[in-house]
Design an enzyme around this catalytic site. Structure first.
Site, PDB file in Angstrom:
ATOM      1  N   ARG A  85      75.204   2.365  13.692  1.00 26.80           N
ATOM      2  CA  ARG A  85      76.489   1.665  13.748  1.00 26.80           C
ATOM      3  C   ARG A  85      76.384   0.219  14.389  1.00 26.80           C
ATOM      4  O   ARG A  85      75.433   0.010  14.978  1.00 26.80           O
ATOM      5  CB  ARG A  85      77.414   2.393  14.716  1.00 26.80           C
ATOM      6  CG  ARG A  85      77.852   3.689  14.137  1.00 26.80           C
ATOM      7  CD  ARG A  85      79.027   4.423  15.074  1.00 26.80           C
ATOM      8  NE  ARG A  85      79.585   5.634  13.835  1.00 26.80           N
ATOM      9  CZ  ARG A  85      79.490   6.820  14.266  1.00 26.80           C
ATOM     10  NH1 ARG A  85      78.862   7.112  15.473  1.00 26.80           N
ATOM     11  NH2 ARG A  85      79.991   7.646  13.647  1.00 26.80           N
ATOM     12  N   THR A  86      77.372  -0.536  13.984  1.00 25.52           N
ATOM     13  CA  THR A  86      77.325  -1.811  14.553  1.00 25.52           C
ATOM     14  C   THR A  86      77.489  -1.823  16.121  1.00 25.52           C
ATOM     15  O   THR A  86      78.771  -1.400  16.316  1.00 25.52           O
ATOM     16  CB  THR A  86      78.259  -2.843  13.726  1.00 25.52           C
ATOM     17  OG1 THR A  86      78.019  -2.511  12.493  1.00 25.52           O
ATOM     18  CG2 THR A  86      78.140  -4.068  14.259  1.00 25.52           C
ATOM     19  N   ARG A  87      76.674  -2.096  16.738  1.00 24.43           N
ATOM     20  CA  ARG A  87      77.166  -2.199  18.267  1.00 24.43           C
ATOM     21  C   ARG A  87      77.279  -3.657  18.766  1.00 24.43           C
ATOM     22  O   ARG A  87      77.829  -3.849  19.738  1.00 24.43           O
ATOM     23  CB  ARG A  87      75.693  -1.747  19.080  1.00 24.43           C
ATOM     24  CG  ARG A  87      75.648  -0.132  19.103  1.00 24.43           C
ATOM     25  CD  ARG A  87      74.244   0.308  19.491  1.00 24.43           C
ATOM     26  NE  ARG A  87      74.108   1.829  19.123  1.00 24.43           N
ATOM     27  CZ  ARG A  87      74.507   2.625  20.352  1.00 24.43           C
ATOM     28  NH1 ARG A  87      74.975   1.969  21.753  1.00 24.43           N
ATOM     29  NH2 ARG A  87      74.283   3.790  20.314  1.00 24.43           N
TER      30      ARG A  87
END
Lengths: 249, 266, 270
Positions: free
Chosen positions: C46-48
């Protein structure tokens, strides 16, 4: 209809002894009974015209259209079963979107015709389904310029300069052959297309019809759009007049 | 590179606090629900007009406060459920039923909550004014008044004192009234917000006060004739004009009005 | 000069590494400690944090249209990585969006909206999505993604003009939405927004296009002087009765000679 009663025409998954699949031929018959649709691939674009037979005066004008938009730059005109045409249109839109998502570039018309060809062909393989009663004219402008393809119920497809499907296809093809399509403009082609539809319409058999016209060209900014109302009126008028002149001869 | 200084791990935080304050007060035959219209994040004012109070039916108004994105989504879903109810039953949902539905919807997201404090105001079946307040995961109770949001700690004690008469001693032979008149309640509401605006940086810009009247009640009957900036938003009233001309209304049931006031913008 | 962003300059605040100056492999919390909740957790990405980022976007309303502006820079941490990136995008014929934050997420959004516009176009029913519809759609997408804990890491402004009415809206990675006559994302919210409000609030129906452009260009220039992750090369989009027009890139002339006299900028040794 020598096929009837032989038992070889009951399923798309059965060949006749001489190697034919009668269900596909019956599907082609469904197309032959439908109003004419033509497509003209010309110098700077593509023009579609459809003879939409109106079976009831109670129908709302311009309902049940047979020309659809598949992508910004691609149009589709069908002859055959109306519902099958809508289904093919939906499938074509999905394929066009999938191509765009995969390659991030507008779908080439040939690629679309290829995919729809594969899809239509799959419905000629199984006993549980029937082939599509549709001949579909795909047209638009892509990287290669103006494009025109016809997908038939068998799933086969060819590219054309001018295409005609449905009832009046024979006469329409004859008329198209007389034209120097590669040097026409879409402006000129709209009038030719309207004239041909009026010409091939058989007043004695089918009373009412609606003329559908659409185009893709420089005028539309590369978009597939209905022909503007004023131009449609003019093309329709000239189509009728050409018909009257023919009668006088 | 020194190993002692490193980036702090920052997991994605799906929540924010958008400030603002709401309150609601129930009267004998009316309810008042109000909220300011400022939306902020930290020291930034995002907009001076983002409504926090919403008309649900002709007898129910919902105020939402906390994380604005959750609030908007929650209101959207409540309205949708109320529409389905109307389609199924051909009438509006009762206030107490809306209250229970809101608790169910909030608790359904118990482990990823809507970060929103809800206050529901309106008229019950028996014609009484009512206020329901909720916590973000659905605990709720019916009350006479409630404040929530950034300035809750400023406003609630004021309401306790003015509505519940807490820390006041009644004069002999003059017991505290059980219910306050509408004009008095509106004064308390405006005073609450002007004061909160003075002392809390997240409160200000604009004030929207929704007034819900019980069946058969009129503004003039409640001593509110000719108040400026008042417009009717009852569903049966054509709101193209909006000016609340008192008199014969098309509304046969409960009626809803909005009163808009400016608040300081600094 | 080397390949390690670590050596290209530190963030202004060590505690908040907004521009990710630490290379991925040096960031601690890459699933190295703490037990995964299920066996496949490590397989899900996921985009962190944003990687290649754009900075502020500005927008204001004026008499007969709206204007949205953003510079052409996409940064990789403190590196000015791409200096010819377009951060404005026309959606249909009545709407333009401008984005700050992660540029790959923004490009994904562009493709998503393009598909939406094409599927609406192919309906051929004569209806066109206006700015309000596109804003609602985009807001729902942003909120849905944040609710899956997999956000699209952007702050986006939506500007439009349809049926004689202007539209301006903001939406970000957690689904927060709001409208106002002046909007600014990122550092613009701190530096440009006060300037824009002073110039615009109460004059939305008086400002001409020329005045509006001037206000926005002036604010962009101030941002360029103060925001280290900005560029003096920018584009301006105007939406009005005629539709959307996005300008070619323009370059703001800047003046730095004053810096000579400032300790730390100039050639002083002490």
């Amino acid at each position: 209809m020598t096929s009837i009663g032989t038992g070889y025409d009951l399923s798309a998954s059965t060949y006749s002894p001489d190697g034919r699949i009668f269900q596909i031929e019956y599907a082609a018959k469904a197309v032959e009974n439908s109003g004419t649709a033509i497509g003209l691939r010309v110098k700077d674009g593509v023009v579609f015209a459809v003879e939409k037979l109106v079976h009831s005066k109670l129908l709302v004008p311009s309902s049940n259209r047979r020309i659809q938009t598949i992508d910004r730059h691609i149009g589709l005109a069908t002859s055959g079963l109306l519902a099958d045409g809508r289904h093919i249109g939906n499938r074509a839109r999905e394929e066009a979107e999938n191509y765009r998502e995969t390659y991030r570039t507008p779908t080439p018309v040939q690629a679309l015709a290829d995919r729809i060809g594969l899809y239509v062909q799959a419905y000629t393989l199984y006993s549980s389904v029937r082939p599509f009663g549709i001949s579909a004219i795909f047209g638009g402008i892509d990287k290669e310029g103006p494009q025109l393809y016809v997908v038939e119920p068998s799933g086969i497809f060819y590219g054309y300069h001018g295409a005609a499907v449905g009832k009046g296809r024979q006469l329409a093809k004859t008329e198209l052959e007389k034209l120097d399509l590669p040097s026409l403009t879409v402006q000129e082609a709209v009038f030719e297309a309207a004239r041909i539809i009026h010409l091939v319409h058989d007043d004695s058999k089918d009373k009412e019809f609606e003329l559908e016209l659409s185009w893709v060209g420089k005028e539309t900014g590369g978009l597939h759009l209905p022909v503007p109302h004023e131009l449609w009126v003019e093309a329709d008028k000239r189509g009728r007049e050409a018909l009257d002149e023919d009668m006088v001869d | 590179m020194s190993p002692t200084v490193g980036p702090v791990s920052r997991d994605f935080n799906p929540y924010s606090d958008n400030g603002g304050t709401i309150l609601a007060i129930a009267g004998e035959d009316f309810a008042v629900v109000a909220g300011d219209t400022r939306q902020s994040e930290g020291y930034n004012i995002q907009t001076r007009y983002a409504p926090k109070v919403f008309r649900l039916t002709d007898k129910a108004v919902l105020a939402v406060n906390g994380f604005a994105a959750d609030g908007n989504m929650f209101v959207k879903k409540v309205k949708q459920r109320l529409e389905w109810y109307r389609h199924a039953h051909g009438k509006d949902m009762q206030l107490r039923a809306i209250a229970r539905m809101i608790q169910t919807m909030l608790y359904a997201k118990r482990f990823f909550p809507y970060y929103v404090y809800n206050i529901l105001g309106g008229i019950e079946e028996d014609g009484s004014g009512a206020v329901y307040s909720f916590d973000p995961v659905g605990s709720y109770e019916r009350e006479a008044c409630r404040a929530a949001g950034a300035a809750q700690s400023l406003v609630q004690p004021f309401l306790d004192n003015q509505i519940y008469f807490k820390n006041q001693t009644p004069a002999i032979d003059a017991p505290f009234p059980r219910h306050l008149p509408l004009s008095h309640v509106l004064s308390i509401v405006t005073d609450s917000f002007t004061s909160a605006t003075e002392r809390h940086i997240e409160v200000g810009d604009g004030l929207e006060i929704y007034i819900i009247l019980a069946k058969g009640k009129t503004l003039s009957g409640l001593g509110l004739d000719g108040v400026k900036g008042l417009s009717e938003v009852t569903s049966t009233v054509d709101d193209s004009d909006g000016s609340a001309s008192e008199g014969e209304s098309l509304a046969e049931g409960e009626r809803i009005f909005v009163l808009r006031r400016e608040l300081k913008k600094d | 000069m080397d390949h390690f962003p670590t050596n290209w300059g530190r963030p202004r605040n060590e505690a908040v590494d907004l521009y990710n100056t630490y290379p991925l492999h040096l960031r601690p919390d890459n699933g190295t400690y703490g037990r995964p909740k299920d066996s496949f957790e490590e397989g899900v990405q996921r985009t962190r944090q944003p990687i290649v980022t754009g900075t502020s976007v500005l927008a204001i309303k004026f008499k007969d249209g709206v204007i949205v502006a953003a510079d052409n820079l996409a940064s990789y941490g403190s590196l000015a990585r791409f200096k010819d990136i377009q951060r404005l995008h026309a959606v249909g014929t009545h709407t333009v969006i401008g984005a700050g934050g992660d540029m790959s997420d923004f490009q994904h959004i562009q493709h998503d909206l393009d598909s939406l516009i094409i599927s609406e176009f192919s309906e051929g029913d004569g209806h066109a999505l206006g700015p309000a519809e596109i804003y609602e759609y985009l807001s729902q997408v942003m909120y849905a993604r944040r609710s899956k804990m997999n956000p699209l890491w952007n702050s986006i402004l939506v500007g439009g003009w349809k049926d004689g009415k202007s539209f301006l809206g903001y939406v970000d990675l957690i689904g927060t939405t709001y409208s106002a006559s002046t909007l600014a994302t990122g550092y613009g919210a701190y530096i440009a927004q006060p300037l824009l409000r002073k110039a615009v609030e109460g004059r939305e129906n008086e400002l001409t296009e020329e005045e509006a452009v001037k206000i926005v260009e002036e604010s962009l220039k101030v941002l360029f002087y103060r925001d280290a992750r900005s560029l003096n090369k920018y584009q301006i989009a105007i939406v009005n009765e005629k539709g959307v027009s996005i300008s070619d890139s323009r370059i703001a002339p800047t003046e730095w000679s004053f810096a000579e006299g400032i300790r730390g900028y100039g050639a002083q040794t002490q």
